[in-house]
Design a protein around this motif. Structure first.
Motif, PDB file in Angstrom:
ATOM      1  N   ILE A 118       0.867  -1.185   0.000  1.00  0.00           N
ATOM      2  CA  ILE A 118       0.000   0.000   0.000  1.00  0.00           C
ATOM      3  C   ILE A 118       0.904   1.235   0.000  1.00  0.00           C
ATOM      4  CG2 ILE A 118      -1.794   1.256   1.253  1.00  0.00           C
ATOM      5  CD1 ILE A 118      -2.590  -1.396   2.562  1.00  0.00           C
ATOM      6  N   ASP A 119       0.744   2.083  -0.994  1.00  0.00           N
ATOM      7  CA  ASP A 119       1.578   3.272  -1.133  1.00  0.00           C
ATOM      8  C   ASP A 119       0.843   4.526  -0.675  1.00  0.00           C
ATOM      9  OD1 ASP A 119       3.964   2.134  -2.274  1.00  0.00           O
ATOM     10  OD2 ASP A 119       2.812   1.784  -4.107  1.00  0.00           O
ATOM     11  N   HIS A 120       1.611   5.544  -0.417  1.00  0.00           N
ATOM     12  CA  HIS A 120       1.029   6.845  -0.106  1.00  0.00           C
ATOM     13  C   HIS A 120       0.231   7.357  -1.299  1.00  0.00           C
ATOM     14  CE1 HIS A 120       3.102   7.862   3.713  1.00  0.00           C
ATOM     15  NE2 HIS A 120       4.061   7.064   3.234  1.00  0.00           N
ATOM     16  N   TYR A 121      -0.743   8.194  -1.004  1.00  0.00           N
ATOM     17  CA  TYR A 121      -1.427   8.910  -2.071  1.00  0.00           C
ATOM     18  C   TYR A 121      -1.467  10.387  -1.699  1.00  0.00           C
ATOM     19  CZ  TYR A 121      -4.738  10.312  -5.615  1.00  0.00           C
ATOM     20  OH  TYR A 121      -5.329  10.925  -6.694  1.00  0.00           O
ATOM     21  N   PRO A 122      -0.860  11.232  -2.512  1.00  0.00           N
ATOM     22  CA  PRO A 122      -0.058  10.950  -3.717  1.00  0.00           C
ATOM     23  C   PRO A 122       1.206  10.174  -3.361  1.00  0.00           C
ATOM     24  CG  PRO A 122      -0.686  13.255  -3.612  1.00  0.00           C
ATOM     25  CD  PRO A 122      -0.979  12.673  -2.260  1.00  0.00           C
ATOM     26  N   ALA A 123       1.765   9.487  -4.372  1.00  0.00           N
ATOM     27  CA  ALA A 123       2.885   8.588  -4.155  1.00  0.00           C
ATOM     28  C   ALA A 123       4.123   9.338  -3.717  1.00  0.00           C
ATOM     29  CB  ALA A 123       3.183   7.811  -5.450  1.00  0.00           C
ATOM     30  N   THR A 124       4.812   8.763  -2.725  1.00  0.00           N
ATOM     31  CA  THR A 124       6.060   9.341  -2.234  1.00  0.00           C
ATOM     32  C   THR A 124       7.233   8.374  -2.405  1.00  0.00           C
ATOM     33  OG1 THR A 124       5.690   8.483  -0.005  1.00  0.00           O
ATOM     34  CG2 THR A 124       4.788  10.666  -0.517  1.00  0.00           C
ATOM     35  N   GLY A 125       6.913   7.150  -2.839  1.00  0.00           N
ATOM     36  CA  GLY A 125       7.953   6.148  -2.994  1.00  0.00           C
ATOM     37  C   GLY A 125       8.184   5.316  -1.764  1.00  0.00           C
ATOM     38  N   GLU A 126       7.532   5.685  -0.661  1.00  0.00           N
ATOM     39  CA  GLU A 126       7.671   4.927   0.582  1.00  0.00           C
ATOM     40  C   GLU A 126       6.384   4.139   0.835  1.00  0.00           C
ATOM     41  OE1 GLU A 126      10.296   4.595   2.473  1.00  0.00           O
ATOM     42  OE2 GLU A 126      11.470   5.894   1.125  1.00  0.00           O
ATOM     43  N   PRO A 127       6.491   2.917   1.360  1.00  0.00           N
ATOM     44  CA  PRO A 127       5.295   2.106   1.619  1.00  0.00           C
ATOM     45  C   PRO A 127       4.568   2.557   2.879  1.00  0.00           C
ATOM     46  CG  PRO A 127       7.236   0.903   2.322  1.00  0.00           C
ATOM     47  CD  PRO A 127       7.734   2.165   1.668  1.00  0.00           C
ATOM     48  N   LEU A 128       3.274   2.319   2.908  1.00  0.00           N
ATOM     49  CA  LEU A 128       2.460   2.557   4.090  1.00  0.00           C
ATOM     50  C   LEU A 128       2.161   1.263   4.842  1.00  0.00           C
ATOM     51  CD1 LEU A 128      -0.191   5.149   2.881  1.00  0.00           C
ATOM     52  CD2 LEU A 128       1.407   5.445   4.763  1.00  0.00           C
ATOM     53  N   GLY A 129       2.094   0.178   4.088  1.00  0.00           N
ATOM     54  CA  GLY A 129       1.742  -1.103   4.684  1.00  0.00           C
ATOM     55  C   GLY A 129       1.515  -2.127   3.586  1.00  0.00           C
ATOM     56  N   VAL A 130       0.769  -3.154   3.928  1.00  0.00           N
ATOM     57  CA  VAL A 130       0.522  -4.262   2.994  1.00  0.00           C
ATOM     58  C   VAL A 130      -0.949  -4.652   3.066  1.00  0.00           C
ATOM     59  CG1 VAL A 130       1.044  -6.679   2.452  1.00  0.00           C
ATOM     60  CG2 VAL A 130       2.878  -5.129   3.187  1.00  0.00           C
ATOM     61  N   LEU A 131      -1.533  -4.850   1.896  1.00  0.00           N
ATOM     62  CA  LEU A 131      -2.905  -5.372   1.804  1.00  0.00           C
ATOM     63  C   LEU A 131      -2.822  -6.877   1.525  1.00  0.00           C
ATOM     64  CD1 LEU A 131      -5.968  -4.746   1.717  1.00  0.00           C
ATOM     65  CD2 LEU A 131      -5.738  -4.592  -0.765  1.00  0.00           C
ATOM     66  N   VAL A 132      -3.520  -7.675   2.329  1.00  0.00           N
ATOM     67  CA  VAL A 132      -3.485  -9.131   2.207  1.00  0.00           C
ATOM     68  C   VAL A 132      -4.904  -9.650   1.997  1.00  0.00           C
ATOM     69  CG1 VAL A 132      -2.915 -11.306   3.352  1.00  0.00           C
ATOM     70  CG2 VAL A 132      -1.448  -9.313   3.667  1.00  0.00           C
ATOM     71  N   ALA A 133      -5.047 -10.598   1.051  1.00  0.00           N
ATOM     72  CA  ALA A 133      -6.326 -11.285   0.832  1.00  0.00           C
ATOM     73  C   ALA A 133      -6.061 -12.781   0.861  1.00  0.00           C
ATOM     74  CB  ALA A 133      -6.934 -10.888  -0.507  1.00  0.00           C
ATOM     75  N   LEU A 134      -6.826 -13.513   1.670  1.00  0.00           N
ATOM     76  CA  LEU A 134      -6.679 -14.956   1.798  1.00  0.00           C
ATOM     77  C   LEU A 134      -7.913 -15.654   1.225  1.00  0.00           C
ATOM     78  CD1 LEU A 134      -5.204 -15.312   5.408  1.00  0.00           C
ATOM     79  CD2 LEU A 134      -3.979 -15.308   3.230  1.00  0.00           C
ATOM     80  N   MET A 135      -7.681 -16.545   0.282  1.00  0.00           N
ATOM     81  CA  MET A 135      -8.759 -17.302  -0.347  1.00  0.00           C
ATOM     82  C   MET A 135      -8.766 -18.715   0.201  1.00  0.00           C
ATOM     83  SD  MET A 135      -9.567 -17.885  -4.405  1.00  0.00           S
ATOM     84  CE  MET A 135      -8.016 -18.718  -4.712  1.00  0.00           C
ATOM     85  N   ASN A 136      -9.939 -19.192   0.613  1.00  0.00           N
ATOM     86  CA  ASN A 136     -10.060 -20.522   1.184  1.00  0.00           C
ATOM     87  C   ASN A 136      -9.683 -21.576   0.142  1.00  0.00           C
ATOM     88  OD1 ASN A 136     -11.223 -23.026   2.328  1.00  0.00           O
ATOM     89  ND2 ASN A 136     -12.056 -21.606   3.844  1.00  0.00           N
ATOM     90  N   TRP A 137      -8.896 -22.562   0.587  1.00  0.00           N
ATOM     91  CA  TRP A 137      -8.446 -23.607  -0.333  1.00  0.00           C
ATOM     92  C   TRP A 137      -9.605 -24.398  -0.917  1.00  0.00           C
ATOM     93  CZ3 TRP A 137      -4.466 -24.317  -3.131  1.00  0.00           C
ATOM     94  CH2 TRP A 137      -4.191 -25.565  -3.688  1.00  0.00           C
ATOM     95  N   GLU A 138     -10.755 -24.392  -0.244  1.00  0.00           N
ATOM     96  CA  GLU A 138     -11.919 -25.096  -0.768  1.00  0.00           C
ATOM     97  C   GLU A 138     -12.337 -24.541  -2.122  1.00  0.00           C
ATOM     98  OE1 GLU A 138     -14.950 -24.753   2.130  1.00  0.00           O
ATOM     99  OE2 GLU A 138     -14.019 -26.138   3.555  1.00  0.00           O
ATOM    100  N   HIS A 139     -12.057 -23.275  -2.354  1.00  0.00           N
ATOM    101  CA  HIS A 139     -12.408 -22.681  -3.648  1.00  0.00           C
ATOM    102  C   HIS A 139     -11.596 -23.328  -4.768  1.00  0.00           C
ATOM    103  CE1 HIS A 139     -14.013 -19.575  -6.286  1.00  0.00           C
ATOM    104  NE2 HIS A 139     -12.795 -19.423  -6.776  1.00  0.00           N
TER     105      HIS A 139
END
Length: 426
Positions: A183-204
């Motif tokens: 996850i980047d700044h808006y407007p972009a500064t080149g430094e990260p803000l964090g991380v977005l994670v999505a987990l999909m169930n293996w049953e899918h």
């Protein structure tokens, strides 16, 4: 005999050719084509699914509200939190497959998550607190995502049994695959803000394999061969190293090492899968059943995938069942055709030789002096013409004999008259 040889010889040769050559082609080329096509379609289907999910995460990480929320621009986080949670809930419920979507700050803690499961039920508060209290900073995918990669999280185990929420369904946790995006700044500064994670169930993923992995080519359609060649076919999934089973119709095999099964006799399959991207496995036996199978590699991490190896196999017994049925069909048809050819040959042989035998018998009668012998003319073909010529010849012989007899009588009368005249003169 000539007719039988002329008919039976080519037909037997044709039946042998169909039985050996066509059957071999059916059991070889057709099955090979089916397996290679199926495994390629299935691998592409998984690649498309993975790419769609990866794109979802990449797009969501670029939403301005997510950046502002993680950056904590709203002191109360009220407006941003509600909007971000709605966005995450929409990803879970509308896209399907995801169980958890959360934003992680630079300290490695989740600051925002979805609040509902895909079926619309709310996440229990202890579960939300657990997800937010977990420290993700030590995970390799977290560090790599901060560097700007879209990192696939392969076969991640989420254990929730310690929360006391129950062990059934999603409340007990399970196996997941996921994606981590910076996850980047808006407007972009080149430094990260964090991380977005999505987990999909293996049953899918299991659902994709079980519903798409095997198809019957002929359904409710009449065909020469009624046996279903592919009724025992099924799909499975290996990890990128080609030695760990990720999914299989027999769930007890999931997680097993391929090289340890069947006393190591499946090792050639692993070697073959590592030597090519797409192809046929060597013929093998599993639990005493001979099988044929094909494999295809999914896209690797360099292309946004997991590098899984899809396999589709079928039992040899089902492959050769239609071959046996075809052979039986050919044998039955051959027997019927040969029987019919023999009957027709006997009919024409009898029809041809009977007039000839009658001609032979009448010729013997004529030879013994019976000039009353006459053949019955039954047709106008060559045999009929022969019978007519024979009758005409016999008639001419009879007429000639009568003339000869008359001539002999006249000669006798003349000789008698000469002798009488001679006696009278004397």
């Amino acid at each position: 005999l000539s007719v039988l040889v002329a008919v039976v010889g080519p037909f037997v040769g044709f039946a042998w050719f169909v039985n050996v050559k066509v059957s071999a082609r059916m059991s070889g080329d057709v099955v090979r084509f089916h397996l290679l096509s199926m495994v390629a379609d299935l691998a592409e289907r998984l690649d498309e699914e993975i790419e769609e999910r990866r794109s979802d995460v990449a797009v969501a990480a670029q939403v301005n509200l997510v950046s502002w929320f993680v950056e904590d621009l709203d002191p109360d986080q009220g407006i941003f939190r509600a909007s971000v949670e709605s966005l995450f809930d929409a990803l879970v419920s509308e896209r399907g497959g995801y169980d958890y979507v959360f934003a992680i700050d630079l300290d490695g803690h989740a600051v925002g998550t979805n609040t509902v499961f895909p079926d619309g039920t709310a996440l229990p508060l202890p579960l939300l607190e657990h997800l937010r209290a977990e420290d993700y900073s030590e995970n390799d995918w977290f560090q790599r995502a901060l560097l700007g990669e879209t990192v696939p999280i392969d076969f991640h185990r989420l254990d929730l049994t310690g929360l006391g929420l129950g062990e059934e369904g999603r409340l007990g946790g399970g196996w997941y695959v996921g994606w981590a995006q910076r996850i980047d700044h808006y407007p972009a500064t080149g430094e990260p803000l964090g991380v977005l994670v999505a987990l999909m169930n293996w049953e899918h993923i299991q659902h994709v394999l079980s519903t798409y992995g095997v198809r019957q080519l002929v359904e409710e359609e009449e065909s020469l061969v009624g046996e279903d060649i592919y009724r025992s076919s099924y799909a499975w999934l290996w990890k990128a190293g080609a030695d760990t089973i990720l999914d299989h119709p027999r769930r007890e095999l999931i997680g097993e090492r391929v090289t340890r099964l069947e006393g190591g006799q499946l090792s050639p399959m692993v070697e073959r899968a590592l030597s090519a991207r797409w192809g046929m496995y060597p013929d093998y036996e599993f639990e005493g059943i001979a099988k044929k199978a094909a494999f295809r590699h999914c896209l690797g991490p360099e292309d946004g995938g997991f590098g899984w190896i899809v396999g589709v196999g079928v039992d040899d017994a089902d492959i050769y069942a239609p071959v046996r049925e075809l052979s039986n069909w050919l044998l039955t048809t051959s027997a019927l055709i040969l029987s019919l050819a023999i009957l027709i040959s006997l009919f024409f042989a009898h029809r041809t030789t009977r007039p000839i035998r009658e001609l032979e018998a009448h010729t013997r009668r004529v030879g013994h002096g019976d000039l009353e012998a006459q053949l019955e003319v039954r047709s106008k073909d060559e045999l009929g013409q022969l019978a007519t010529s024979f009758n005409r010849m016999v008639g001419e012989l009879k007429e000639n004999r009568e003339q000869l007899v008359q001539a002999e009588k006249d000669a006798a009368w003349r000789e008698m008259a000469r002798q009488v005249a001679h006696e009278i003169k004397n």
